[in-house]
Write a protein that holds these residues in place. Structure first.
Motif, PDB file in Angstrom:
ATOM      1  N   ASN A 282       1.341   7.851   4.465  1.00 18.27           N
ATOM      2  CA  ASN A 282      -0.002   7.296   4.618  1.00 18.27           C
ATOM      3  C   ASN A 282      -0.343   6.325   3.487  1.00 18.27           C
ATOM      4  OD1 ASN A 282      -0.603   8.656   6.996  1.00 18.27           O
ATOM      5  ND2 ASN A 282      -1.397  10.448   5.916  1.00 18.27           N
ATOM      6  N   LEU A 283       0.131   6.604   2.281  1.00 18.93           N
ATOM      7  CA  LEU A 283      -0.095   5.682   1.170  1.00 18.93           C
ATOM      8  C   LEU A 283       0.625   4.360   1.398  1.00 18.93           C
ATOM      9  CD1 LEU A 283      -1.166   5.001  -1.626  1.00 18.93           C
ATOM     10  CD2 LEU A 283       0.846   6.125  -2.611  1.00 18.93           C
ATOM     11  N   ARG A 284       1.853   4.416   1.894  1.00 14.16           N
ATOM     12  CA  ARG A 284       2.565   3.172   2.188  1.00 14.16           C
ATOM     13  C   ARG A 284       1.831   2.368   3.256  1.00 14.16           C
ATOM     14  NH1 ARG A 284       6.977   6.759   1.893  1.00 14.16           N
ATOM     15  NH2 ARG A 284       7.174   6.811   4.178  1.00 14.16           N
ATOM     16  N   ALA A 285       1.322   3.076   4.264  1.00 13.51           N
ATOM     17  CA  ALA A 285       0.576   2.383   5.311  1.00 13.51           C
ATOM     18  C   ALA A 285      -0.705   1.763   4.760  1.00 13.51           C
ATOM     19  CB  ALA A 285       0.255   3.342   6.457  1.00 13.51           C
ATOM     20  N   ALA A 286      -1.414   2.506   3.893  1.00 17.63           N
ATOM     21  CA  ALA A 286      -2.647   1.986   3.312  1.00 17.63           C
ATOM     22  C   ALA A 286      -2.376   0.788   2.416  1.00 17.63           C
ATOM     23  CB  ALA A 286      -3.354   3.093   2.526  1.00 17.63           C
ATOM     24  N   THR A 287      -1.282   0.834   1.663  1.00 16.83           N
ATOM     25  CA  THR A 287      -0.923  -0.309   0.817  1.00 16.83           C
ATOM     26  C   THR A 287      -0.615  -1.534   1.663  1.00 16.83           C
ATOM     27  OG1 THR A 287      -0.015   1.234  -0.834  1.00 16.83           O
ATOM     28  CG2 THR A 287       0.627  -1.078  -1.001  1.00 16.83           C
ATOM     29  N   ALA A 288       0.084  -1.325   2.775  1.00 10.78           N
ATOM     30  CA  ALA A 288       0.375  -2.448   3.664  1.00 10.78           C
ATOM     31  C   ALA A 288      -0.904  -2.997   4.281  1.00 10.78           C
ATOM     32  CB  ALA A 288       1.352  -2.003   4.754  1.00 10.78           C
ATOM     33  N   ARG A 289      -1.818  -2.111   4.685  1.00 15.35           N
ATOM     34  CA  ARG A 289      -3.083  -2.585   5.262  1.00 15.35           C
ATOM     35  C   ARG A 289      -3.915  -3.347   4.233  1.00 15.35           C
ATOM     36  NH1 ARG A 289      -3.009   2.574   7.857  1.00 15.35           N
ATOM     37  NH2 ARG A 289      -4.342   3.418   6.194  1.00 15.35           N
ATOM     38  N   GLU A 290      -3.826  -2.939   2.973  1.00 11.20           N
ATOM     39  CA  GLU A 290      -4.560  -3.674   1.944  1.00 11.20           C
ATOM     40  C   GLU A 290      -4.028  -5.088   1.793  1.00 11.20           C
ATOM     41  OE1 GLU A 290      -5.477  -3.389  -2.878  1.00 11.20           O
ATOM     42  OE2 GLU A 290      -4.626  -1.674  -1.793  1.00 11.20           O
ATOM     43  N   ALA A 291      -2.694  -5.242   1.816  1.00 12.58           N
ATOM     44  CA  ALA A 291      -2.116  -6.582   1.729  1.00 12.58           C
ATOM     45  C   ALA A 291      -2.493  -7.426   2.941  1.00 12.58           C
ATOM     46  CB  ALA A 291      -0.594  -6.478   1.597  1.00 12.58           C
ATOM     47  N   VAL A 292      -2.469  -6.801   4.123  1.00 15.54           N
ATOM     48  CA  VAL A 292      -2.863  -7.527   5.340  1.00 15.54           C
ATOM     49  C   VAL A 292      -4.337  -7.901   5.293  1.00 15.54           C
ATOM     50  CG1 VAL A 292      -3.118  -7.321   7.839  1.00 15.54           C
ATOM     51  CG2 VAL A 292      -1.042  -6.495   6.735  1.00 15.54           C
ATOM     52  N   ALA A 293      -5.161  -6.982   4.783  1.00 13.57           N
ATOM     53  CA  ALA A 293      -6.598  -7.261   4.695  1.00 13.57           C
ATOM     54  C   ALA A 293      -6.873  -8.443   3.778  1.00 13.57           C
ATOM     55  CB  ALA A 293      -7.347  -6.022   4.203  1.00 13.57           C
ATOM     56  N   LEU A 294      -6.150  -8.534   2.684  1.00 12.98           N
ATOM     57  CA  LEU A 294      -6.324  -9.664   1.772  1.00 12.98           C
ATOM     58  C   LEU A 294      -5.933 -10.980   2.443  1.00 12.98           C
ATOM     59  CD1 LEU A 294      -6.932 -10.857  -0.996  1.00 12.98           C
ATOM     60  CD2 LEU A 294      -4.587 -10.276  -1.688  1.00 12.98           C
ATOM     61  N   ALA A 295      -4.782 -10.979   3.130  1.00 13.12           N
ATOM     62  CA  ALA A 295      -4.353 -12.203   3.812  1.00 13.12           C
ATOM     63  C   ALA A 295      -5.320 -12.586   4.932  1.00 13.12           C
ATOM     64  CB  ALA A 295      -2.942 -12.020   4.367  1.00 13.12           C
ATOM     65  N   ASP A 296      -5.746 -11.592   5.705  1.00 15.49           N
ATOM     66  CA  ASP A 296      -6.692 -11.877   6.795  1.00 15.49           C
ATOM     67  C   ASP A 296      -8.040 -12.346   6.269  1.00 15.49           C
ATOM     68  OD1 ASP A 296      -4.739 -11.151   8.563  1.00 15.49           O
ATOM     69  OD2 ASP A 296      -5.579  -9.178   9.021  1.00 15.49           O
TER      70      ASP A 296
ATOM     71  N   GLN B 183       6.304  20.517   1.666  1.00 12.92           N
ATOM     72  CA  GLN B 183       7.029  19.257   1.640  1.00 12.92           C
ATOM     73  C   GLN B 183       6.664  18.338   2.808  1.00 12.92           C
ATOM     74  OE1 GLN B 183       8.287  22.296   1.750  1.00 12.92           O
ATOM     75  NE2 GLN B 183      10.106  22.496   3.040  1.00 12.92           N
ATOM     76  N   GLY B 184       6.321  18.936   3.946  1.00 12.42           N
ATOM     77  CA  GLY B 184       5.953  18.098   5.091  1.00 12.42           C
ATOM     78  C   GLY B 184       4.645  17.352   4.865  1.00 12.42           C
ATOM     79  N   ASN B 185       3.640  18.060   4.331  1.00 15.82           N
ATOM     80  CA  ASN B 185       2.358  17.405   4.052  1.00 15.82           C
ATOM     81  C   ASN B 185       2.492  16.358   2.956  1.00 15.82           C
ATOM     82  OD1 ASN B 185       0.937  18.899   5.958  1.00 15.82           O
ATOM     83  ND2 ASN B 185       0.519  20.560   4.517  1.00 15.82           N
ATOM     84  N   ILE B 186       3.360  16.608   1.970  1.00 16.23           N
ATOM     85  CA  ILE B 186       3.578  15.623   0.907  1.00 16.23           C
ATOM     86  C   ILE B 186       4.216  14.359   1.477  1.00 16.23           C
ATOM     87  CG2 ILE B 186       4.851  15.153  -1.206  1.00 16.23           C
ATOM     88  CD1 ILE B 186       4.540  18.096  -1.927  1.00 16.23           C
TER      89      ILE B 186
ATOM     90  N   ASN C 117      -9.377   2.703   0.563  1.00 14.56           N
ATOM     91  CA  ASN C 117      -8.513   3.437   1.485  1.00 14.56           C
ATOM     92  C   ASN C 117      -7.171   3.753   0.827  1.00 14.56           C
ATOM     93  OD1 ASN C 117      -7.830   4.646   3.880  1.00 14.56           O
ATOM     94  ND2 ASN C 117      -7.158   2.760   4.858  1.00 14.56           N
ATOM     95  N   THR C 118      -6.641   2.800   0.048  1.00 17.70           N
ATOM     96  CA  THR C 118      -5.401   3.046  -0.683  1.00 17.70           C
ATOM     97  C   THR C 118      -5.599   4.110  -1.754  1.00 17.70           C
ATOM     98  OG1 THR C 118      -4.732   0.741  -0.308  1.00 17.70           O
ATOM     99  CG2 THR C 118      -3.585   1.956  -2.028  1.00 17.70           C
ATOM    100  N   ALA C 119      -6.740   4.033  -2.461  1.00 16.57           N
ATOM    101  CA  ALA C 119      -7.026   5.029  -3.494  1.00 16.57           C
ATOM    102  C   ALA C 119      -7.183   6.422  -2.897  1.00 16.57           C
ATOM    103  CB  ALA C 119      -8.294   4.632  -4.262  1.00 16.57           C
ATOM    104  N   ALA C 120      -7.810   6.512  -1.735  1.00 15.48           N
ATOM    105  CA  ALA C 120      -7.959   7.807  -1.075  1.00 15.48           C
ATOM    106  C   ALA C 120      -6.601   8.369  -0.656  1.00 15.48           C
ATOM    107  CB  ALA C 120      -8.878   7.674   0.137  1.00 15.48           C
ATOM    108  N   ALA C 121      -5.713   7.501  -0.171  1.00 12.85           N
ATOM    109  CA  ALA C 121      -4.376   7.961   0.205  1.00 12.85           C
ATOM    110  C   ALA C 121      -3.594   8.438  -1.013  1.00 12.85           C
ATOM    111  CB  ALA C 121      -3.630   6.834   0.920  1.00 12.85           C
ATOM    112  N   SER C 122      -3.756   7.746  -2.145  1.00 15.94           N
ATOM    113  CA  SER C 122      -3.074   8.171  -3.372  1.00 15.94           C
ATOM    114  C   SER C 122      -3.621   9.513  -3.862  1.00 15.94           C
ATOM    115  CB  SER C 122      -3.259   7.100  -4.451  1.00 15.94           C
ATOM    116  OG  SER C 122      -2.634   7.490  -5.651  1.00 15.94           O
TER     117      SER C 122
END
Length: 433
Positions: A334-348, A325-328, A274-279
């Motif tokens: 979305n990438l920041r959110a995906a990175t945060a979800r990845e960290a949460v997923a690891l902890a969970d 610029q808006g879509n960027i 999910n993080t890779a897709a956002a990137s």
């Protein structure tokens, strides 16, 4: 000595309690008959855990994998994402244009004498790595969809194991309820004999009948619970026939030995994908801020002079206000959110593994203690009390107390075995790759 009035009140109270219990048994029996009526038309089949997993399409090479809608949907989404990769590889289509000028006017421009015909072919050129970024984004989404399908299969396997264990637990409780009914029938028979020979007061027989009525009501409830559990299991593979029958012995579900040894469980792989897709989406959106020129070439026909000429042209959008610029910014968020979800997923994930392993070990210890120590002792105590009661040496209350203690241990053993099976199923789901 109990006076006649007191004895009469106790007798009325016992009769009232017995009537309530019998009424509850009748209601439970009617409810069970309603639930089991559709299933009675076809004879149910006994299935093992491996057969249940195969019917749901979870096992490798199962012939039911293409018929379970719980698996068809995620796999179709993967196919849809793969089709988008082919679409992303396509380049923009060329454009053809035909123009006619200086005709149907007045004077020298009347009719078609001064008409100019222009035929041109244009092609948009993608700059800034748009095509490669588009393909990379589509591939990332395909990987994400594939992992989502694998997660759905692992989740289905967990549900099959969990519901199968619940169905086995319901079958075990049904066996327990049948044993309790049989025991209370024997106690009621003995109580009636002792009352007839004058060794027990009539109140003892009423108490035994009340206990029997309560046990029969519990039996009806256990039958309904078993049917509901088996119906829930069959729903995982869209079974329309009678619910399958499961044995009352719990299956051996072995959890993975080293669940944390793998660095790529499905849940963490999905979070990383999910993080890779956002990137990849950021790269695609950034490529779109570069304008794409369109080059064209053609030929122009001058009717008045009967001459031809070649023309070329280039058109370029001017990115004054819209630079994507808006879509960027949205993709970067979305990438920041995906990175945060990845960290949460690891902890969970680590917490879930620790919790499931602790639950499994605790349930394993309870099963060992209850099955090897507590239950045999309670069985022996109940056997001795029943022998003494049949010989008139112990009152009925002692037998009921010993029976309740034994039944509570059997119920605790069933619950511990169910907890152990569900914890093992959870560990298998967490270790899925």
């Amino acid at each position: 000595m109990i006076s006649g009035a007191v004895f009469e009140r106790q007798q009325r109270k016992s009769s009232k309690m017995s009537a309530i219990l019998w009424r509850g048994a009748l209601i439970a029996g009617l409810a069970f008959a309603t639930l089991s009526e559709p299933a009675a038309a076809q004879e149910p089949q006994v299935v093992s855990l491996d057969e249940a997993l195969d019917r749901s399409g979870v096992t490798v090479g199962s012939r039911f994998a293409d018929s379970n809608p719980r698996l068809i949907g995620p796999r179709a989404e993967t196919e849809a994402a793969q089709a988008l990769i082919g679409q992303a590889r396509l380049r923009p289509n060329p454009q053809v244009s035909i123009e006619a000028e200086d005709f149907a006017g007045s004077g020298a421009f009347s009719g078609l004498r001064a008409t100019q015909f222009t035929l041109s072919l244009g092609q948009q050129l993608e700059l800034g790595g748009k095509r490669s970024a588009r393909i990379a984004a589509a591939q990332a989404q395909t990987n994400l969809a594939s992992l989502r399908a694998n997660l759905s299969q692992a989740e289905l396997g967990f549900l099959v194991r969990e519901r199968y264990v619940a169905a086995v637990a319901a079958a075990s409780r049904l066996d327990l309820a049948r044993d309790i009914v049989a025991r209370n029938e024997e106690l009621a028979r003995i109580a009636n004999l002792l009352v007839e020979v004058g060794r027990e007061p009539p109140l003892r027989a009423l108490r035994a009948q009340a206990a029997l009525a309560e046990a029969q009501a519990e039996l009806q409830a256990a039958q309904a619970a078993s049917l509901a559990a088996r119906t829930g299991l069959a729903a995982l593979w869209s079974e329309q026939a009678a619910p399958p029958v499961v044995p009352s012995e719990f299956p051996a579900i072995a959890p993975p030995d080293q669940i944390m040894a793998t660095s790529a469980p499905l849940q963490l792989e999905f979070a990383r994908a999910n993080t890779a897709a956002a990137s990849a989406e950021i790269a695609r959106e950034r490529s779109l801020r570069i304008p794409d020129p369109t080059i064209s070439a053609g030929v122009r026909r001058f009717e008045e002079s009967n001459a031809n000429a070649f023309i070329v042209g280039v058109s370029i959008p001017l990115p004054f206000s819209n630079r994507n610029q808006g879509n960027i910014a949205s993709a970067e968020a979305n990438l920041r959110a995906a990175t945060a979800r990845e960290a949460v997923a690891l902890a969970d994930y680590e917490q879930a593994v620790t919790r499931a392993r602790a639950a499994y070990l605790a349930a394993e210890a309870r099963v060992e203690t209850l099955s090897t120590t507590s239950l045999p002792q309670a069985e022996e105590a109940l056997r001795l009390v029943q022998i003494g009661y049949s010989n008139g040496r112990f009152p009925l209350i002692e037998v009921l107390a010993a029976a309740d203690a034994r039944d509570a241990i059997r119920e605790a053993l069933i619950a511990a075995q169910q907890d152990r099976g569900q914890a093992a199923a959870e560990l298998i789901r967490l270790a899925a790759q």
